[in-house]
Design a protein around this motif. Structure first.
Motif, mmCIF file in Angstrom:
data_model
loop_
_atom_site.group_PDB
_atom_site.id
_atom_site.type_symbol
_atom_site.label_atom_id
_atom_site.label_comp_id
_atom_site.label_asym_id
_atom_site.label_seq_id
_atom_site.Cartn_x
_atom_site.Cartn_y
_atom_site.Cartn_z
ATOM 1 N N HIS A 66 42.626 40.686 29.736
ATOM 2 C CA HIS A 66 42.394 41.638 30.817
ATOM 3 C C HIS A 66 43.328 42.836 30.694
ATOM 4 O O HIS A 66 43.685 43.459 31.684
ATOM 5 N N THR A 104 40.668 31.782 40.755
ATOM 6 C CA THR A 104 39.475 32.291 41.427
ATOM 7 C C THR A 104 39.891 33.042 42.695
ATOM 8 O O THR A 104 41.029 32.981 43.116
ATOM 9 N N LYS A 106 39.753 36.595 45.432
ATOM 10 C CA LYS A 106 39.963 38.036 45.453
ATOM 11 C C LYS A 106 41.137 38.469 44.572
ATOM 12 O O LYS A 106 41.065 39.494 43.895
ATOM 13 N N TYR A 107 42.220 37.707 44.581
ATOM 14 C CA TYR A 107 43.426 38.114 43.866
ATOM 15 C C TYR A 107 43.605 37.361 42.542
ATOM 16 O O TYR A 107 44.717 37.290 42.014
ATOM 17 N N SER A 109 44.093 36.349 38.870
ATOM 18 C CA SER A 109 44.742 37.064 37.775
ATOM 19 C C SER A 109 45.121 36.068 36.683
ATOM 20 O O SER A 109 45.343 34.883 36.959
ATOM 21 N N GLU A 227 35.711 45.111 35.578
ATOM 22 C CA GLU A 227 34.909 43.904 35.738
ATOM 23 C C GLU A 227 35.788 42.664 35.906
ATOM 24 O O GLU A 227 35.319 41.620 36.349
ATOM 25 N N ILE A 229 38.340 42.412 37.929
ATOM 26 C CA ILE A 229 38.877 42.327 39.289
ATOM 27 C C ILE A 229 37.746 41.997 40.249
ATOM 28 O O ILE A 229 36.684 42.624 40.224
ATOM 29 N N ASN A 230 37.969 41.000 41.093
ATOM 30 C CA ASN A 230 36.954 40.571 42.056
ATOM 31 C C ASN A 230 37.007 41.454 43.298
ATOM 32 O O ASN A 230 37.785 41.219 44.210
ATOM 33 N N LYS A 231 36.169 42.479 43.318
ATOM 34 C CA LYS A 231 36.154 43.408 44.444
ATOM 35 C C LYS A 231 35.288 42.868 45.580
ATOM 36 O O LYS A 231 34.322 42.138 45.367
ATOM 37 N N THR A 232 35.640 43.268 46.797
ATOM 38 C CA THR A 232 34.815 42.968 47.958
ATOM 39 C C THR A 232 33.814 44.110 48.164
ATOM 40 O O THR A 232 33.945 45.174 47.553
ATOM 41 N N THR A 251 44.491 43.150 36.289
ATOM 42 C CA THR A 251 44.274 42.498 37.579
ATOM 43 C C THR A 251 45.508 42.495 38.466
ATOM 44 O O THR A 251 45.421 42.088 39.632
#
Length: 300
Positions: A66, A104, A106-107, A109, A227, A229-232, A251
């Motif tokens: 990443h 897993t 939102k955060y 890394s 891609e 980073i898990n964005k809301t 991340t």
């Protein structure tokens, strides 16, 4: 504020002395290379320490998968120019081997996961000294670090078992299985690094300079749209001008709004900054003692 201050050469002399001591005292040293300004500075110091010969040990990059593409491109160019050996070990392989588990949420890394990959690489190649670019001014846990920082056979760091370093005497004696993390620029500041880069005309990745980038806002910080980073749904990407003050995993490394596109303007910006460079590293904010815990677990 004087942005024309030159780098204090006594710090370079100290760092070169430390790097030469590593080569003299250890059988299998390695330089930990991230592609960031501090590890790039270490490479320049190692060049000068052994000139006109080549750097006598390999570079090791623990790749999270990443990383910023600009950093990887710079890494490969530098290695090709210098003709040094580069060893790459990946967190992706550690995940596939079941050595670590992907985070897993939102955060999520991979930054913390690279500790296992690093320790496995140390064991694989039997490295007894790992040269890193940590500095005491970065974070309070770093302030406790010795220049020769002994780790046990599990890679763990214990602040109470570090050796005194009086009169610049560096003790590299270790037991079988132990290794030493070595920090030649431990006594430098962020400004020292930038002044050295300026004085030495050292090339660095383009992301350190102001550039247009697709980003989004999260927790009061600016993040590169990626891609990984898990964005809301409410984290909407937009284009703006930013730069990165520190370079790590995408991340966990935030950007800063900036127009600084030269070394001089970067130095001027740092002189006026009200937060430290690691203020843009979310991995340090997971807990009050985040860095200390990672060091205890084997983080470099």
């Amino acid at each position: 504020m004087d942005i024309n201050k030159h780098f204090p050469r006594a710090l370079e002399d100290e760092a070169i002395y430390i790097i030469r001591e590593v080569a003299a005292q250890f059988e299998k040293p390695v330089l930990l290379f991230s592609g960031g300004k501090d590890s790039i500075t270490l490479v320049r110091l190692a060049q000068k320490a052994f000139y006109p010969g080549k750097i006598p040990f390999p570079l090791l990059h623990v790749d999270t998968g990443h990383n910023f593409p600009e950093t990887i491109e710079f890494r490969d160019q530098l290695v090709a120019e210098l003709g040094v050996e580069l060893i790459v070990r990946t967190v992706e392989d550690s995940i596939k081997a079941g050595r670590v588990k992907e985070e897993t949420g939102k955060y999520a890394s991979r930054n913390a996961l690279q500790t296992v990959t690093l320790l496995d690489a140390i064991e694989e190649f039997k490295f007894d000294a790992c040269i890193g670019g940590a500095r005491r001014d970065e974070e309070k846990a770093r302030a406790k670090e010795r220049i020769f920082s002994v780790r046990n056979d599990f890679g763990e760091w214990d602040a109470k078992k570090q050796r005194p370093e009086l009169f610049d005497m560096l003790n590299g004696k270790i037991d079988i299985g132990e290794n030493v993390r070595v920090f030649p620029i431990s006594n430098w500041t962020e400004l020292d690094v930038w002044n050295y880069i300026k004085d030495e005309n050292v090339a660095i990745p383009s992301i350190y300079f102001a550039h247009k980038r697709m980003v989004f806002d999260r927790d009061g910080m600016i993040w590169s749209d990626s891609e990984f980073i898990n964005k809301t749904e409410d984290e909407i990407p937009y284009e703006t001008i930013v730069r990165f003050r520190t370079v790590g995993d995408m991340t966990c490394t935030a950007a800063v709004s900036s127009d600084a596109d030269t070394i001089d303007t970067i130095i001027e910006e740092i002189l006026e900054a009200e937060i430290s460079e690691r203020g843009a590293r979310i991995d340090d904010k997971r807990s009050e003692a985040a860095m200390e815990k990672r060091k205890q677990q084997g983080y470099f």
